[in-house]
Design a protein around this motif. Structure first.
Motif, short mmCIF file in Angstrom:
data_model
loop_
_atom_site.label_atom_id
_atom_site.label_comp_id
_atom_site.label_asym_id
_atom_site.label_seq_id
_atom_site.Cartn_x
_atom_site.Cartn_y
_atom_site.Cartn_z
N MET A 53 61.37 35.67 61.09
CA MET A 53 61.86 34.29 61.04
C MET A 53 63.25 34.24 61.64
N ASN A 54 63.30 33.99 62.91
CA ASN A 54 64.60 33.97 63.55
C ASN A 54 65.15 32.58 63.61
N LEU B 101 49.78 33.25 51.46
CA LEU B 101 50.80 34.28 51.21
C LEU B 101 50.48 35.57 51.94
N LEU B 102 49.19 35.94 51.95
CA LEU B 102 48.78 37.15 52.64
C LEU B 102 49.04 37.02 54.14
N LEU B 103 48.71 35.86 54.73
CA LEU B 103 48.97 35.64 56.15
C LEU B 103 50.46 35.68 56.43
N PHE B 104 51.25 35.09 55.55
CA PHE B 104 52.71 35.12 55.68
C PHE B 104 53.21 36.56 55.73
N ARG B 105 52.68 37.38 54.83
CA ARG B 105 53.10 38.78 54.77
C ARG B 105 52.67 39.56 56.00
N LEU B 106 51.45 39.32 56.49
CA LEU B 106 50.95 40.02 57.67
C LEU B 106 51.77 39.67 58.91
N LEU B 107 52.07 38.40 59.09
CA LEU B 107 52.89 37.98 60.23
C LEU B 107 54.27 38.63 60.16
N HIS B 108 54.83 38.63 58.96
CA HIS B 108 56.16 39.20 58.77
C HIS B 108 56.15 40.70 59.01
N TRP C 120 56.22 29.25 62.95
CA TRP C 120 55.10 29.89 62.29
C TRP C 120 55.22 29.78 60.77
N TYR C 121 56.41 30.05 60.27
CA TYR C 121 56.59 30.28 58.84
C TYR C 121 56.81 29.00 58.03
N LEU D 75 54.86 25.46 53.80
CA LEU D 75 54.50 24.13 53.27
C LEU D 75 53.04 24.10 52.82
N ALA D 76 52.16 24.77 53.57
CA ALA D 76 50.75 24.83 53.18
C ALA D 76 50.59 25.60 51.87
N VAL D 77 51.30 26.72 51.73
CA VAL D 77 51.24 27.51 50.49
C VAL D 77 51.74 26.68 49.32
N TRP D 78 52.85 25.95 49.53
CA TRP D 78 53.40 25.11 48.45
C TRP D 78 52.39 24.04 48.03
N THR D 79 51.76 23.38 49.02
CA THR D 79 50.80 22.31 48.72
C THR D 79 49.60 22.85 47.95
N LEU D 80 49.07 23.99 48.39
CA LEU D 80 47.92 24.58 47.71
C LEU D 80 48.29 25.05 46.31
#
Length: 425
Positions: free
Chosen positions: A1-2, A218-225, A234-235, A240-245
């Motif tokens: 996340m730059n 969360l898993l996708l977030f971790r894999l990208l990171h 990307w993040y 926002l999607a993770v928060w909504t879900l």
């Protein structure tokens, strides 16, 4: 996340579009100055206090009806299935930013900070546990025999890290730096336990599909990171999607902020000046301290406080349990747990700290505010009148704890200054 290129750098432009102009440099300096000001602990504490004071003023003024109308006005995002009042957007949405920053700090402490070394973390961790269990027991001891609701047992458990460290920054210039480390570690463990309490005890019926979707995000977030993918585009949408879900799953949405913060890597790689957890936490902190937490306080702390209200509170075991739990429980729990552990276990108090310092820190731990107000809303969601009374108890006790801690630590600082043993935190 730059982050995007810094204004004033070769790739930036000013308002007129010309790169690297004097106006661009001045604007960049101004933005950096404001951000650094908002990162100061005393600034966050003062903004929080100012927002709470404004909320109390509005709720007890001729403009109280207008204040309530704004707070209760609903803002809907139909395609996401979200229809929340302004107050709930602040509690569920903006406060997730605060918990995200707390998550990055917790990850860093567990990985490279004090909490990674059991010997150094033992006393503040035990103090945090004692400072949460004791207030809950005191609340139950007061509320249950009098027929009060047991739902509020978690309200006096939480310490407001921003306000507590803000008070310490104001009065602690002559105190040992070890006191700040002790209080910070205690508050981080306090936050972690409070997050677990919210997730476990204040979760409504679970929507398994939504929860699974949040976990996949969360898993996708971790894999990208982990793969080194960079770019906020990307993040931020993924967060926002993770928060909504998470919100739709029934788990309190602020838990998503903590989970996202803790997924960031906390150790720098070769060629990195700082880790992503440190860098992103540093970037987001001004928004948390300067916007998210004050706005939450503005809409959460607005409760009527009048002689009649205070009289009603005095006869309510729930409000009395919160007052005694938050003030007396935190003091006895933090100080008592620290003393007993140092006395009967191998853990040792930092040699720079004295027991008056620990007592002052225990009083600071009695500042509830942010998380305590949130838990009060969750615990008494079906009883608006009780919610207001318990919130008023949290606010009044937090101010009492802050004033008492300021007095104790100021006197302690003066004594250390006279003896020549002071050290700046």
């Amino acid at each position: 996340m730059n982050a995007s290129p810094s204004p004033g750098s070769p790739g930036s432009t000013d308002s007129s579009g010309s790169p690297g102009s004097p106006g661009s440099s001045a604007t960049a300096r101004d933005r950096r100055s404001v951000a650094e000001f908002l990162r100061l602990e005393v600034t966050g504490g003062m903004l929080l206090l100012a927002a709470a004071a404004l909320a109390l003023f509005l709720a007890n003024s001729p403009w109280s009806a207008g204040y309530a109308t704004v707070r209760d006005h609903h803002l809907e995002i139909p395609f996401l299935g979200l229809d929340l009042s302004v107050g709930h957007w602040a509690a569920d949405g903006l406060l997730a930013v605060f918990f995200f920053v707390a998550g990055t700090e917790l990850k860093r402490e567990l990985t490279v900070g004090e909490l990674r070394r059991p010997a150094a973390a033992a006393l503040p961790v035990v103090a945090a546990v004692g400072g949460m269990v004791t207030p809950a027991l005191i609340y139950l001891a007061v509320a249950l025999p009098s027929g009060g609701a047991s739902d509020g047992w978690a309200v006096p458990m939480a310490t407001d890290i921003a306000f507590a460290l803000g008070v310490l920054a104001v009065v602690g210039r002559r105190l040992p730096s070890a006191l700040r480390t002790f209080l910070l570690t205690l508050a981080i463990v306090d936050d972690l336990i409070a997050i677990l309490v919210i997730a476990v005890f204040f979760t409504s019926e679970l929507d398994v599909l939504a929860l699974a979707g949040a976990a996949a995000g969360l898993l996708l977030f971790r894999l990208l990171h982990a793969r080194g993918v960079r770019g906020w585009y990307w993040y931020v949408p993924l967060a926002l999607a993770v928060w909504t879900l998470t919100y739709h799953s029934g788990v309190h949405a602020t838990v998503a902020g903590v989970a996202l913060g803790m997924l960031l890597r906390a150790t720098p790689r070769d060629g990195e000046e700082s880790s992503p957890a440190e860098r992103v936490g540093h970037l987001v902190h001004p928004f948390s301290a300067g916007l998210a937490v004050p706005l939450f306080a503005l809409f959460a702390a607005g409760v009527p406080v009048s002689p009649a209200t205070l009289g009603e509170m005095a006869g309510e075991p729930e409000a009395l349990g919160v007052v005694l739990g938050l003030f007396l429980g935190k003091l006895l729990g933090v100080f008592g747990a620290t003393y007993l552990t140092a006395r009967f276990a191998r853990a040792r108090l930092d040699p720079r700290l004295g027991w008056p310092d620990v007592a002052g820190g225990a009083l600071l731990a009695g500042i509830g505010f942010t998380v305590a107000l949130l838990i009060a809303e969750l615990a008494f969601a079906d009883d608006p009148a009780m919610t207001e009374h318990v919130k008023a108890a949290v606010l009044l006790t937090s101010l009492l704890a802050a004033g008492s801690a300021a007095l104790v630590l100021t006197l302690r600082g003066r004594r250390l200054a006279r003896s020549g043993d002071s050290a700046s935190p």
